[in-house]
Scaffold this active site. Structure first.
Site, PDB file in Angstrom:
ATOM      1  N   LEU A 352       0.838  -1.202   0.000  1.00 36.17           N
ATOM      2  CA  LEU A 352       0.000   0.000   0.000  1.00 36.17           C
ATOM      3  C   LEU A 352       0.864   1.239   0.000  1.00 36.17           C
ATOM      4  CD1 LEU A 352      -2.738  -0.846   2.652  1.00 36.17           C
ATOM      5  CD2 LEU A 352      -3.094  -0.508   0.216  1.00 36.17           C
ATOM      6  N   GLY A 353       2.000   1.140   0.634  1.00 39.15           N
ATOM      7  CA  GLY A 353       2.847   2.319   0.672  1.00 39.15           C
ATOM      8  C   GLY A 353       4.043   2.105   1.559  1.00 39.15           C
ATOM      9  N   GLY A 356       6.742   5.966   7.180  1.00 39.15           N
ATOM     10  CA  GLY A 356       7.973   6.411   7.801  1.00 39.15           C
ATOM     11  C   GLY A 356       8.719   5.263   8.468  1.00 39.15           C
ATOM     12  N   PHE A 357       7.999   4.237   8.877  1.00 44.23           N
ATOM     13  CA  PHE A 357       8.634   3.203   9.690  1.00 44.23           C
ATOM     14  C   PHE A 357       8.695   1.843   9.015  1.00 44.23           C
ATOM     15  CE2 PHE A 357       6.694   6.318  12.485  1.00 44.23           C
ATOM     16  CZ  PHE A 357       7.837   6.801  13.072  1.00 44.23           C
ATOM     17  N   LYS A 359       7.198  -0.809   5.498  1.00 42.75           N
ATOM     18  CA  LYS A 359       6.287  -1.029   4.383  1.00 42.75           C
ATOM     19  C   LYS A 359       4.902  -1.405   4.908  1.00 42.75           C
ATOM     20  CE  LYS A 359       9.774  -2.524   1.108  1.00 42.75           C
ATOM     21  NZ  LYS A 359      10.276  -3.607   0.266  1.00 42.75           N
ATOM     22  N   VAL A 360       3.894  -0.948   4.187  1.00 42.07           N
ATOM     23  CA  VAL A 360       2.529  -1.262   4.581  1.00 42.07           C
ATOM     24  C   VAL A 360       1.897  -2.092   3.472  1.00 42.07           C
ATOM     25  CG1 VAL A 360       0.329  -0.337   5.351  1.00 42.07           C
ATOM     26  CG2 VAL A 360       2.415   0.951   5.748  1.00 42.07           C
ATOM     27  N   ASP A 478       4.562  12.184  15.427  1.00 43.21           N
ATOM     28  CA  ASP A 478       4.795  12.328  13.989  1.00 43.21           C
ATOM     29  C   ASP A 478       3.490  12.680  13.268  1.00 43.21           C
ATOM     30  OD1 ASP A 478       6.310  12.507  11.738  1.00 43.21           O
ATOM     31  OD2 ASP A 478       6.462  10.353  11.384  1.00 43.21           O
TER      32      ASP A 478
END
Ligand SMILES: *[C@@H]1O[C@H](CO)[C@@H](O)[C@H](O)[C@H]1NC(C)=O
Ligand SMILES: *[C@@H]1O[C@H](CO)[C@@H](O)[C@H](O)[C@H]1NC(C)=O
Ligand SMILES: *[C@@H]1O[C@H](CO)[C@@H](O)[C@H](O)[C@H]1NC(C)=O
Ligand SMILES: *[C@@H]1O[C@H](CO)[C@@H](O)[C@H](O)[C@H]1NC(C)=O
Ligand SMILES: *[C@@H]1O[C@H](CO)[C@@H](O)[C@H](O)[C@H]1NC(C)=O
Ligand SMILES: *[C@@H]1O[C@H](CO)[C@@H](O)[C@H](O)[C@H]1NC(C)=O
Ligand SMILES: *[C@@H]1O[C@H](CO)[C@@H](O)[C@H](O)[C@H]1NC(C)=O
Length: 705
Positions: A352-353, A356-357, A359-360, A478
């Site tokens: 999905l994207g 910041g931390f 991969k999703v 964040d």
């Protein structure tokens, strides 16, 4: 055993028709209803009623919407043919009602005296097989009934779901009382009709006093005081010859209605039944010792097998995923295998994207088939991870409609997998920064002002919840547009809360790495490295301006005075020309008052002095109020310059700790680095996966002691 007696001898019967026409002495007693004796008169059954084992009359079983009736087969003379006055009578019967579900059964049974053994068109359920909806209350019914009703029917004004009633031609009782009985000293005891226990009922009509009485008792002898009495002349109710018997019915709720014995006498007192001599309901199956032994053995076998399985599972968990003591009351723990299957092996097609931390991935959980987003975080070392996981689990108990719900997690070696609700419409920045002109399909990916304002209010309330309304203060650390996700109804949902903390657990405990995104970092953060609610407020302010202006807080490609969004907006606001900064994609279609509120809130939150920023509670109030004049004045650029001089904590301090040559101009009080260095005013800075400049760009200097 049927022991029904006609006490009148044949001789008496013969005389009867000549001598006793006004005063019949008919009497019968059934102590059980088996029809084996030659002189016994079997009851006339209709509907679902049956004589079951040991001679129990079962009017209904637990099948829905049934009628069961049983009548003495011959009509009896209830009224003098000459004078038309009703005779006295008396009856006693023993019954039990066993509901389908504990305390939930229906509908009841009735002792009745009626012109027919099979009333035409009578209905089950609340009509008890006696009447129907069109003949209720009609005098031509000639119906007398004592109802033992276990359902409260409001259409018939029933007083409760456990009452006895006297019904004349109608299902609306002329008199009723909750089931109860009186002791010899007059003490009242409650009875539960559908307890399954045997109850004896006595019904009597005294023709001289014109009085109907009903008594109930769990015992063999009739209580001195009746449960219910009602003065009425039954002469107009009765016809000369009537049938006497029982009717019961079931509705959606059902009970088994049983009669164990019945005694009846015209013009005299019916004998009470000796409950101990009556047949009783079959007890739960007698305990068979070999059966018990077999069951015990099977039970132990099952226990042993379960224990083995549990031990195996425990062993597997112990060896594969690390088990934590607190994990019973946090979000749920997923198995690695399930998550791997859900995301089809973390395939790129499911990506999905890049957050910041980590991969999703989009996933569909096997079993429940729910869509989820799985964030895979790879942590360089095991250090700090258990503590962090514990914190995530605690944070997973947060519940707010504007937070992306953490459903669960899984830890495997240095990987942490977090499972979140899937947000179909992606992140806010995807809508703010997409190039509308690029393709017509992207035209829909445009947010109106009211959608934007709604999202801002939602995120503000989520932050308020994190800061003030939960058990303890949770910092997001964040806040930015790419961490705001949109659900199917375009509600903003804040994601990734608390995650930044993971990256603060540096290898060297004496240093704390600053985590966040350039343009959202509060200036004091860069000095102290400590996140506070104030630093979340600062980042929220930057995001508000981002939403209003439709651009990122730092835009390296913008004209020099516009690179730092906060500075630019502050200048335009002070100059009174704030309309310049509003996102051109809105094409002027917005509520000026709300936009002014948003700009003021954005600037207030972005104040370099932490103490001068509003709290999230105030922010929520300003946004919900939607009235720009109710929001306090924002500081002018001059006031900020004065603040800078006094506090002497200029941004230079910050800059000097970052000897990176690519950052050679620093915006005053924006707390951000600009990247307009170099000959052409363009920088070499690399954007993060979400289009923002991560703090890691300042890598070698970003450890603030
Ligand atoms: C009730 O009795 C009828 C007829 O005897 C039978 O068909 C039905 O299965 C019984 N229902 C229950 C729940 O025992
Ligand atoms: C109601 O009962 C009466 C007899 O009491 C009968 O004549 C009539 O047809 C019934 N009505 C319905 C709708 O079954
Ligand atoms: C009562 O019933 C009789 C016969 O079933 C019918 O003719 C009469 O109209 C009914 N009366 C009322 C008031 O419904
Ligand atoms: C009681 O019974 C009489 C018949 O005697 C009937 O006319 C009357 O409507 C009934 N009253 C109530 C409240 O049910
Ligand atoms: C009957 O019992 C119900 C509760 O079971 C109670 O609410 C009601 O007041 C009682 N009525 C009478 C008349 O005692
Ligand atoms: C009997 O029932 C009534 C009404 O339902 C209730 O108020 C009363 O407390 C009950 N008495 C006993 C002894 O359970
Ligand atoms: C937002 O999500 C809903 C539900 O999945 C979807 O029907 C709609 O097309 C999405 N809107 C946009 C603009 O992507």
């Amino acid at each position: 055993m049927l022991r029904s007696h006609l006490t009148l001898t044949i001789t008496l019967l013969l005389f009867n028709s000549f001598l006793f026409t006004t005063s019949q002495q008919e009497e019968f007693i059934y102590s059980g209803f088996t029809s084996d004796g030659p002189s016994d008169v079997p009851l006339k059954l209709n509907g679902v009623s049956q004589i079951i084992n040991d001679g129990i009359l079962r009017l209904t079983n637990e099948t829905s919407r049934q009628i069961g009736r049983a009548f003495y087969p011959m009509p009896l003379q209830f009224r003098s043919s000459d004078t038309g006055t009703a005779f006295s009578f008396s009856t006693a019967f023993a019954f039990a009602i066993v509901p389908e579900f504990k305390k939930l059964g229906g509908h009841g049974l009735a002792f009745t005296i009626a012109p027919s053994m099979e009333p035409n068109g009578a209905l089950p359920s609340q009509y008890l097989g006696l009447l129907n909806s069109s003949d209720l209350g009609n005098r031509t019914n000639h119906m007398f009934a004592i109802e033992l009703d276990t359902v409260q029917d409001f259409e018939f004004d029933d007083i409760s779901d456990n009452h006895v009633g006297i019904n004349l031609n109608s299902m609306v009782s002329n008199a009723s009382a909750n089931a109860s009985y009186y002791g010899d000293d007059g003490t009242k005891f409650n009875l539960t009709l559908q307890s399954g226990n045997t109850i004896q009922a006595w019904v009597e009509y005294a023709g001289d006093q014109k009085l109907v009485t009903v008594s109930l008792s769990p015992f063999s002898s009739k209580p001195k005081k009746p449960t219910l009495s009602y003065s009425v002349d039954l002469s107009p109710i009765f016809m000369d010859k009537m049938y006497v018997g029982f009717s019961a019915s079931t509705g959606l709720l059902a009970s088994s209605h049983y009669i164990f014995g019945w005694s009846f006498k015209m013009n005299g007192a019916a004998k009470s039944l000796d409950l101990s001599s009556l047949p009783s309901l079959p007890k739960p199956k007698p305990k068979n010792t070999t059966l018990i032994l077999a069951i015990t053995l099977v039970f132990f076998a099952i226990v042993v097998v379960l224990a083995a399985i549990a031990g195996y599972i425990f062993y597997k968990i112990k060896t594969a995923d690390i088990i934590e003591p607190w994990e019973l009351n946090g979000p749920r723990r997923f198995s690695y295998g399930d998550l791997k299957r859900a995301t089809r092996g973390f395939r790129d097609g499911n990506l999905l994207g890049l957050g910041g931390f980590g991969k999703v991935y989009k996933g569909v959980l096997p079993g429940s088939k729910t869509q989820v987003a799985v964030k895979r975080i790879s942590h360089g070392s095991r250090q700090g991870l258990p503590e962090f996981v514990a914190e995530i689990a605690s944070i997973g108990r947060l519940r707010h409609r504007n937070l992306v719900q953490l459903q669960g997690w899984c830890r495997r070696r240095n990987d942490l997998l977090l499972v979140y609700d899937y947000m179909p419409n992606g992140s806010l920045d995807g809508f703010l920064f997409c190039d509308v002109s690029a393709s017509p399909e992207k035209k829909n990916r445009h947010l109106t002002w009211s959608q934007r304002f709604h999202i801002l209010k939602g995120i503000a309330s989520a932050l308020l919840y994190l800061h003030e309304e939960w058990e303890h203060v949770v910092l997001h650390r964040d806040v930015k547009a790419s961490n705001v996700l949109l659900d199917a109804d375009f509600n903003g949902r804040l994601g990734d809360f608390g995650l930044a903390k993971l990256h603060e657990h540096g290898a060297n405990p004496s240093t704390t790495r600053v985590v966040g995104t350039i343009g959202y970092l509060a200036p004091e953060m860069t000095r102290t490295g400590r996140a506070t609610t104030g630093s979340d407020v600062f980042a929220f302010g930057a995001m508000v301006l981002e939403v209003v202006c439709g651009r990122r807080p730092i835009e390296p490609k913008a004209a020099p005075e516009e690179v730092v969004l906060i500075d630019w907006v502050r200048d335009r606001w002070a100059a009174g020309s704030w309309a310049d900064v509003v996102d051109p994609k809105l094409e002027g279609d917005y509520n000026r008052n709300e936009v002014a509120v948003a700009i003021k809130v954005g600037l207030m939150c972005s104040h370099p002095d932490q103490a001068a920023r509003p709290s999230m509670r105030e922010v929520v109030r300003y946004l919900e109020g939607g009235d720009a004049s109710a929001v306090p004045k924002v500081a002018t650029p001059e006031q900020l310059r004065d603040y800078e001089k006094q506090s002497n904590v200029g941004f230079d301090n910050f800059v000097h700790s970052y000897p990176s040559s690519s950052f050679d101009k620093v915006s005053t009080w924006s707390s951000t680095m600009t990247t307009t260095g170099g000959n052409d005013g363009r920088s070499e800075v690399e954007l993060g996966p979400d289009g923002y400049i991560p703090v890691s760009q300042l890598s070698h200097g970003s450890s603030v002691v």
